[in-house]
Scaffold this motif. Sequence first.
Motif, PDB file in Angstrom:
ATOM      1  N   UNK A 191     -26.848  -3.711  -1.305  1.00 56.03           N
ATOM      2  CA  UNK A 191     -26.895  -5.010  -1.990  1.00 56.03           C
ATOM      3  C   UNK A 191     -27.046  -6.141  -0.988  1.00 56.03           C
ATOM      4  N   UNK A 192     -26.230  -6.112   0.057  1.00 50.76           N
ATOM      5  CA  UNK A 192     -26.233  -7.202   1.029  1.00 50.76           C
ATOM      6  C   UNK A 192     -27.520  -7.220   1.847  1.00 50.76           C
ATOM      7  N   UNK A 193     -28.014  -6.049   2.246  1.00 47.61           N
ATOM      8  CA  UNK A 193     -29.166  -5.975   3.137  1.00 47.61           C
ATOM      9  C   UNK A 193     -30.495  -6.042   2.399  1.00 47.61           C
ATOM     10  N   UNK A 194     -30.588  -5.293   1.296  1.00 46.33           N
ATOM     11  CA  UNK A 194     -31.876  -5.157   0.599  1.00 46.33           C
ATOM     12  C   UNK A 194     -31.943  -5.906  -0.723  1.00 46.33           C
ATOM     13  N   UNK A 195     -30.804  -6.410  -1.191  1.00 45.94           N
ATOM     14  CA  UNK A 195     -30.805  -7.130  -2.460  1.00 45.94           C
ATOM     15  C   UNK A 195     -30.793  -6.245  -3.683  1.00 45.94           C
ATOM     16  N   UNK A 196     -30.605  -4.924  -3.520  1.00 45.30           N
ATOM     17  CA  UNK A 196     -30.545  -4.038  -4.672  1.00 45.30           C
ATOM     18  C   UNK A 196     -29.404  -4.495  -5.585  1.00 45.30           C
ATOM     19  N   UNK A 197     -29.665  -4.731  -6.851  1.00 40.84           N
ATOM     20  CA  UNK A 197     -28.638  -5.285  -7.749  1.00 40.84           C
ATOM     21  C   UNK A 197     -27.610  -4.236  -8.154  1.00 40.84           C
ATOM     22  N   UNK A 198     -26.472  -4.236  -7.476  1.00 45.18           N
ATOM     23  CA  UNK A 198     -25.475  -3.189  -7.666  1.00 45.18           C
ATOM     24  C   UNK A 198     -24.242  -3.715  -8.392  1.00 45.18           C
ATOM     25  N   UNK A 199     -23.515  -2.768  -8.977  1.00 44.83           N
ATOM     26  CA  UNK A 199     -22.182  -2.965  -9.532  1.00 44.83           C
ATOM     27  C   UNK A 199     -21.329  -1.808  -9.039  1.00 44.83           C
ATOM     28  N   UNK A 200     -20.072  -2.063  -8.711  1.00 49.54           N
ATOM     29  CA  UNK A 200     -19.172  -1.009  -8.245  1.00 49.54           C
ATOM     30  C   UNK A 200     -17.913  -1.025  -9.102  1.00 49.54           C
ATOM     31  N   UNK A 201     -17.478   0.170  -9.518  1.00 49.86           N
ATOM     32  CA  UNK A 201     -16.218   0.269 -10.247  1.00 49.86           C
ATOM     33  C   UNK A 201     -15.314   1.297  -9.581  1.00 49.86           C
ATOM     34  N   UNK A 202     -14.023   0.997  -9.588  1.00 50.59           N
ATOM     35  CA  UNK A 202     -13.002   1.912  -9.060  1.00 50.59           C
ATOM     36  C   UNK A 202     -11.978   2.151 -10.158  1.00 50.59           C
ATOM     37  N   UNK A 203     -11.818   3.407 -10.538  1.00 53.81           N
ATOM     38  CA  UNK A 203     -10.981   3.732 -11.691  1.00 53.81           C
ATOM     39  C   UNK A 203      -9.750   4.519 -11.279  1.00 53.81           C
ATOM     40  N   UNK A 204      -8.759   4.514 -12.163  1.00 57.43           N
ATOM     41  CA  UNK A 204      -7.564   5.324 -11.971  1.00 57.43           C
ATOM     42  C   UNK A 204      -7.800   6.735 -12.522  1.00 57.43           C
ATOM     43  N   UNK A 205      -6.759   7.581 -12.492  1.00 59.16           N
ATOM     44  CA  UNK A 205      -6.892   8.984 -12.894  1.00 59.16           C
ATOM     45  C   UNK A 205      -7.318   9.113 -14.354  1.00 59.16           C
TER      46      UNK A 205
END
Length: 370
Positions: free
Chosen positions: A194-208
Motif C-alpha cells: 500500500x505504502x510503496x505501490x499504492x495498492x488499495x489494501x484493508x487489513x483485519x486482525x481477529x480474535x479466536x
Amino acid sequence: MKLLITGGAGFIGSAVIRHIIANTDDEIVNVDKLTYAGNLESLAEASDSPRYAFEQVDICNRAQLDRVFSEHQPDAVMHLAAESHVDRSIDGPAAFIETNIVGTYTLLEAARQYWNTLEADRKSSFRFHHISTDEVYGDLAESPSPPAGEGAGRSDVSERGEILPLFTEQTPYAPSSPYSASKASSDHLVRAWYRTYGLPVLVTNCSNNYGPYHFPEKLIPLMILNALDGKPLPVYGKGDQIRDWLYVEDHARALYKIVAEGKVGETYNIGGHNEKQNIEVVHTICDILQELRPQENSYRDLIAHVKDRPGHDLRYAIDASKMQRELGWFPEETFETGIRKTVEWYLNNLNWCQRVQDGSYQRERLGANA
C-alpha cells in the motif's frame, strides 16, 4: 462485486462464502489449494449457485494466479488462505513461511499487476482485503495499563479491579510462535504494498473464531469430539489461557462489511467481547454435552491437564470499538448462544467430522516436541 476469495474452502473462508451467496447478489471465485484443512463439503450450501466458481490453485503459483485474475476479472480480493494452527507451526514451520509469507507476496504481486491493467473507475474501486489474527500482537499477560489519550484504546477491568489492556489497531507487533510470526510478516508485506505501490489494501486482525465446520485440531471441536468418544480432553497447563471468542458467522459479516465499506489503508480489529479461560470453555462444552447427550459419568471427568506448549501466550483480547464506531458492526452471538449452536452442529454432523479426519489427522497431540 465479483470477489476473489483465497482459502474459501477453509473454516473462516467457507463461512464468508456462505454468507455472501446467501445474503448478497455478489459473485465469488474461490481459490483454494485444498490442503488437509480445506474441504469443499463446507460449501455445499453455496456451490450450486451460478454466482460461485472454484479454482484449485496454490497461492504460491504465480502463473496460475495470473490466469485466475485474467479470466475472472475480480473487483476485490479477500485473502484468507493461510496455515493457521500454532501447534503445527511448532512441529513444521516451513509450510507457514511458504504459504503465509511467500504466498501472500505472490498474491500481492499478481493482484498489483492485474490492478494496474484496470480502467480508472475499476482501479479506484478495487480492494485487497488481507485477513489476519490477533496473535501478531503477542501476549497481553504482562502488558502495562494503556496510557490515556487518543489511540490508546479502552481497557477492561478484572474482578479484582485490575486494569486489563486490550489489543487496539495501534498495538505494536510482538508475535510468539512461528505461526503468528508468519502472519505478522504477511501483514507487513500488505501494508508495504500500500505504502510503496499504492495498492488499495484493508487489513483485519481477529480474535479466536469458533463455530460450524471447524477442523478438529482446534480446541473447541477437539474437545467436543474427544468427549463424545470418551477420550481424554487435553488441557494445556492449568487451562488459564484467556482468549476472546468470536462466532465465525459474526466474523463473516464483519469481513464483508469491511471489504464493501472499509477505508483504504485502514486496519480493523474484530473481536467477540467474550474473554474466557480455556478451562471455562472446556467446562461449558462438557456441561452442554451432559445436557444434550447425557451419560452416567460427567464429561468433566475426562479433562486431563497436559504439558503446556512452548511459548504459549496467556491472554489475547480485542478492542473492536473502531469496527462499531466506523462501520456499525457488532457481534450478534454471545459466547453462550454461539457455543450451544456449535455443540449442536457437531452432534448433528458427526459424519462430516469423520470424513475430514480420514487420512489426515486423528486428533493426536501436535506441537509437543519443540
